[in-house]
Scaffold this active site. Structure first.
Site, PDB file in Angstrom:
ATOM      1  N   GLU A 178      84.890 -34.700  85.691  1.00 57.16           N
ATOM      2  CA  GLU A 178      85.101 -35.791  84.740  1.00 57.16           C
ATOM      3  C   GLU A 178      86.575 -36.129  84.550  1.00 57.16           C
ATOM      4  O   GLU A 178      87.277 -35.494  83.758  1.00 57.16           O
ATOM      5  CB  GLU A 178      84.495 -35.442  83.365  1.00 57.16           C
ATOM      6  N   LYS A 220      81.831 -37.999  86.956  1.00 56.99           N
ATOM      7  CA  LYS A 220      81.660 -38.619  85.636  1.00 56.99           C
ATOM      8  C   LYS A 220      82.924 -39.391  85.280  1.00 56.99           C
ATOM      9  O   LYS A 220      83.841 -38.847  84.654  1.00 56.99           O
ATOM     10  CB  LYS A 220      81.357 -37.530  84.591  1.00 56.99           C
TER      11      LYS A 220
HETATM   12  P1  13P Z   1      81.221 -39.989  75.460  1.00 57.04           P
HETATM   13  O1  13P Z   1      80.070 -40.659  76.184  1.00 57.04           O
HETATM   14  O2  13P Z   1      81.063 -40.022  73.952  1.00 57.04           O
HETATM   15  O3  13P Z   1      82.546 -40.475  75.941  1.00 57.04           O
HETATM   16  O4  13P Z   1      81.131 -38.437  75.783  1.00 57.04           O
HETATM   17  C1  13P Z   1      80.925 -38.028  77.059  1.00 57.04           C
HETATM   18  C2  13P Z   1      81.598 -36.739  77.299  1.00 57.04           C
HETATM   19  O5  13P Z   1      80.997 -35.797  77.738  1.00 57.04           O
HETATM   20  C3  13P Z   1      83.046 -36.655  77.045  1.00 57.04           C
HETATM   21  O6  13P Z   1      83.546 -35.491  77.629  1.00 57.04           O
END
Ligand code: 13P
Length: 341
Positions: A178, A220
């Site tokens: 991510e 992500k």
């Molecule tokens: P959000 O969809 O609220 O941005 O959260 C996703 C997430 O896992 C952030 O690390």
């Protein structure tokens, strides 16, 4: 099962048509911040009650294939004593775990940050796996500013993501990678596009260097958007076009699925943007899905408000949001559906 079969089986369970991931891995300070506006206090028991409400939602597994948990949750049980990871598995939902330990300023790159948590990661993964986790998540954060992110920040963060992902795969855990480019600021859509392109380019270069097997990971990313303070908002069509452009330039076809974070977008906006991408672009090499935290949970928190009596209404709100995002996986969401019961 050998490690490769294990990774392949987990990917097959996580990446399914019409389904996505629920991020419920808020750290202690973050969950307190989410509870506060609805008048709920954050204690070990309220966090357990809230998350067990989420995971016991009837039919959740129709649209949710994986849930990202916070470490504390992995050790907690539903009201009937069943471990929460097992509650998820019974709904055919894969339990996963956030394994990073949060971020600090990156020395030498003012304005950039770096995430910690690599020390002892393999040992921690073995414990989490014993508790039922089959995938992990690690987040690196990039703020857009006049001088940020710097090239040093982009390279250092990419290295962390790649080292984390490589350790996960060695342990038979699928890594969610991510790199979050923040929505804060007044930057343009074009500026966001350029930053995302540089970030993802560096991430995949590092993943390659660290021999991460792209077939057994999930990306992500953020959607490509103008900053929150930019005078004009982008339409879902503009967001879809810019986001898919960057992904095509940077993400190899071997990656099975791209599950967006919601990053502060409203629930309907996050669903509309995803649906528009899937409606406008067919034949993309990866699945385009969701891994939303706030965009799935906001209406649930409001319906719950810390009160056990609101359980059914809160579960109904989660089911509805999950169902609409399930439709967005096929490009079939329409704004009018928000009004349906
Ligand atoms: P959000 O969809 O609220 O941005 O959260 C996703 C997430 O896992 C952030 O690390």
């Amino acid at each position: 099962m050998d490690i490769e079969d294990e990774l392949q089986a987990t990917i097959a369970d996580m990446v399914q048509p019409g389904k996505g991931i629920l991020a419920a891995d808020e750290s202690l300070p973050t969950i307190a911040k989410r509870f506060k506006p609805v008048g709920a206090e954050s204690t070990e028991e309220t966090r357990r009650a809230y998350r067990s409400l989420l995971f016991t939602t009837p039919g959740l597994g129709e649209f949710i294939s994986g849930v990202i948990l916070f470490e504390e949750t992995l050790g907690q049980c539903a009201d009937d004593g069943t471990p929460l990871a097992q509650v998820l598995a019974q709904q055919n939902i894969v339990p996963g775990i956030k394994v990073d330990k949060g971020k600090i300023p990156l020395a030498g790159a003012p304005g950039d940050e770096i995430t910690q948590g690599l020390d002892g990661l393999a040992e921690r993964l073995r414990v989490y796996k014993g508790q039922g986790a089959r995938f992990a998540k690690w987040r690196e954060v990039y703020a857009i500013g006049e001088r940020n992110p710097t090239q040093l920040g982009i390279d250092a963060n990419a290295e962390m993501l790649a080292r984390y992902a490589a350790v996960c795969q060695e342990e038979g855990i699928v890594p969610i990678v991510e790199p979050e480019v923040l929505i804060d600021g007044d930057h343009s859509l074009q500026h966001c596009l350029e930053v995302n392109e540089a970030v993802l380019h560096a991430v995949f270069h590092a993943l390659h260097r660290h021999r991460v097997v792209l077939e057994y990971m999930v990306l992500k990313p953020s959607m490509v958007l103008p900053g929150k303070l930019h005078p004009t908002r982008a339409t879902p069509e503009q967001v879809a076009a810019a986001t898919v452009k960057v992904l095509r330039r940077t993400v190899p076809a071997a990656v099975p699925s791209i599950n967006f974070l919601s990053g502060g977008l409203g629930p309907a906006e996050a669903t509309a943007n995803l649906s528009t991408m899937n409606a406008l672009f067919s034949g993309l090499p990866w699945a385009l899905s969701f891994s939303y935290g706030r965009a799935l949970q906001e209406p649930v928190l409001q319906a719950w408000a810390g009160n056990a009596e609101n359980r059914a209404a809160a579960q109904q709100a989660l089911y509805q949001r999950a169902r609409l995002n399930g439709l967005a996986r096929y490009g079939k969401y329409q704004l009018e559906m928000e009004e349906e019961p």
